[in-house]
Design an enzyme around this catalytic site. Structure first.
Site, PDB file in Angstrom:
ATOM      1  N   ALA A 208       0.852  -1.200   0.000  1.00 49.61           N
ATOM      2  CA  ALA A 208       0.000   0.000   0.000  1.00 49.61           C
ATOM      3  C   ALA A 208       0.881   1.240   0.000  1.00 49.61           C
ATOM      4  O   ALA A 208       2.102   1.144  -0.116  1.00 49.61           O
ATOM      5  CB  ALA A 208      -0.911  -0.018   1.213  1.00 49.61           C
ATOM      6  N   ASN A 209       0.297   2.413   0.088  1.00 48.78           N
ATOM      7  CA  ASN A 209       1.076   3.652   0.223  1.00 48.78           C
ATOM      8  C   ASN A 209       0.336   4.593   1.173  1.00 48.78           C
ATOM      9  O   ASN A 209      -0.752   4.280   1.656  1.00 48.78           O
ATOM     10  CB  ASN A 209       1.330   4.288  -1.147  1.00 48.78           C
ATOM     11  N   ARG A 210       0.932   5.751   1.411  1.00 53.74           N
ATOM     12  CA  ARG A 210       0.442   6.628   2.483  1.00 53.74           C
ATOM     13  C   ARG A 210      -0.661   7.591   2.048  1.00 53.74           C
ATOM     14  O   ARG A 210      -1.029   8.483   2.795  1.00 53.74           O
ATOM     15  CB  ARG A 210       1.600   7.459   3.042  1.00 53.74           C
ATOM     16  N   ALA A 274      -3.287   7.624  -5.611  1.00 56.21           N
ATOM     17  CA  ALA A 274      -1.886   7.182  -5.623  1.00 56.21           C
ATOM     18  C   ALA A 274      -1.920   5.702  -5.966  1.00 56.21           C
ATOM     19  O   ALA A 274      -1.943   4.833  -5.094  1.00 56.21           O
ATOM     20  CB  ALA A 274      -1.253   7.421  -4.263  1.00 56.21           C
TER      21      ALA A 274
END
Ligand code: C5P
Length: 402
Positions: A208-210, A274
């Site tokens: 995942a990402n932030r 994102a």
């Protein structure tokens, strides 16, 4: 409906102030959030406690209250609203507005805003009829202030005539009308992507990402406020579904791409998600620790949704907007990205850890189009959504006229 609309209700002195409490209730019932400022005069008739109980927000009273000032400057109070409603608007407050006076919180907020203003005058019929008041009303009308009422009927002190405040329902209708006339994207369809994607490694783990989804969701909400018919394709986020927006919840980049394809055709696409550039070749069962051996992840490239939407063809949206989250050479990288992806605009932002953009409330945007770079000041993500939506509406109006 007034979902997502932020109204600053300024209550000035007069017996009609009691109707403002009903007005708060009705505005909230239509979905608006309401913050109140009570002038000293208003507090002779109603209390800050009743205003705050009905609005569910703190009620503001005094320009020089230090706690109010540190919590929220009077400038922000007005700027963080979409509309200022003055109800009742006393002859005195109307005169202050016309004269540009700013000697208390209410008059200062009214002077320090570029947001639309609606007034609902209420006063004795002789005061209403006085040349001074009529001149002030004409001045405000000239400046674009909208007015509802006053109506004729019984007034305080057993008098009767022109001066009764419009009924709360009439004021709510006037508020809705103001927002409707601002719907410059009515009849337009918009697709927005937002949030991160989750790419499974095995049935229990994922990459995942932030991304928080705050910016993408704010853009969808802002486009909807201008009347656009919005589909928001959102990866997993903590954000609530924006009011008035069709939300499709997805998890992976490939799900997101499929949901975007299904939403076409649209006039506007804003890719704020994102999206993970790579996904893992996911294992069908949970990966197990085996004799200290470390599993190697094989990454496969994900589809580029923005580049796909930007491809020429009759399904290409009229305007495609992408984001470039960069940590260095922000402008140069973003310009190159615009050309590589084929989109019309890129909103570049610096997401270095020190900026706090990921998950934070603020963002600093540089809008890059074929003509060059437009630097925006640092703004809240909601304000960026509004600014982008206004910019998109202006662009489409110019294009339609060409
Ligand atoms: O290439 P990069 O990820 O930096 O590009 C960012 C822009 O491209 C964003 O607008 C993002 O939403 C979009 N994007 C996409 N699909 C991908 C990767 C990025 O739509 N697979």
């Amino acid at each position: 409906m007034l979902h997502g609309r932020r109204i600053l209700l300024i209550v000035s002195g007069g017996i009609a102030a009691y109707k403002s409490l009903d007005l708060i209730r009705r505005l909230r019932a239509r979905g608006a959030t309401v913050r109140c400022i009570l002038t000293a005069g208003a507090q002779q008739f109603i209390t800050p406690l009743s205003a705050s109980a009905l609005s569910g927000e703190k009620a503001y009273t005094d320009l020089f209250s230090l706690t109010d000032e540190s919590e929220m400057g009077h400038l922000r109070l007005a700027q963080e609203s979409d509309l200022l409603v003055v109800a009742p608007a006393s002859a005195d407050l109307i005169a202050k507005m016309a004269g540009g006076l700013a000697d208390d919180l209410a008059s200062t907020a009214l002077l320090a805003t570029d947001k639309p203003i609606l007034i609902a005058p209420a006063m004795n019929f002789r005061m209403w009829g006085h040349a001074a008041t009529q001149q002030n009303i004409a001045t405000l009308a000239q400046r674009g202030v909208t007015r509802v009422g006053p109506n004729a009927g019984p007034l305080a002190e057993n008098e009767s005539g022109m001066g009764r405040m419009a009924e709360p329902l009439e004021i709510v209708d006037a508020v809705e009308k103001i927002f409707r006339t601002g719907e410059t994207l009515k009849g337009r369809r918009a697709l927005i992507t937002s949030g991160p994607t989750h790419e499974p490694i095995d049935p229990v783990r994922y990459i995942a990402n932030r991304s928080s989804g705050k910016q993408g969701h704010a853009i969808a909400e802002a486009l909807a406020r201008l009347g656009a018919d919005c589909t928001l394709v959102s990866g997993p986020t903590e954000e609530a579904d924006p009011p008035g927006v069709k939300v499709i919840h997805v998890s992976t980049a490939r799900d997101m791409q499929a949901a975007c394809e299904a939403a076409l055709p649209v006039d506007i696409a804003v890719c704020a998600a994102a999206v993970a550039d790579w996904r893992a070749e996911a294992a069908p069962g949970k990966l197990k620790k085996k004799d200290g051996a470390t599993p190697a992840l094989k990454l496969v490239e994900n589809p580029d949704i923005l580049a796909g939407l930007s491809q020429p063809g009759n399904r290409r949206p009229r305007l495609v907007v992408g984001f470039a989250a960069e940590t260095e050479n922000v402008i140069a990288n973003a310009k190159a990205k615009r050309l590589r992806k084929g989109c019309d605009w890129i909103l570049a932002n610096d997401v270095s850890a020190s900026t706090g953009v990921f998950g934070g409330a603020q963002n600093t945007i540089h809008l890059i189009d074929a003509d060059g770079v437009e630097d925006w000041p640092t703004l809240g993500k909601r304000e960026i959504g509004d600014k982008l939506a206004q910019r998109i509406a202006a662009f489409l109006i110019v294009k339609a006229a060409e």
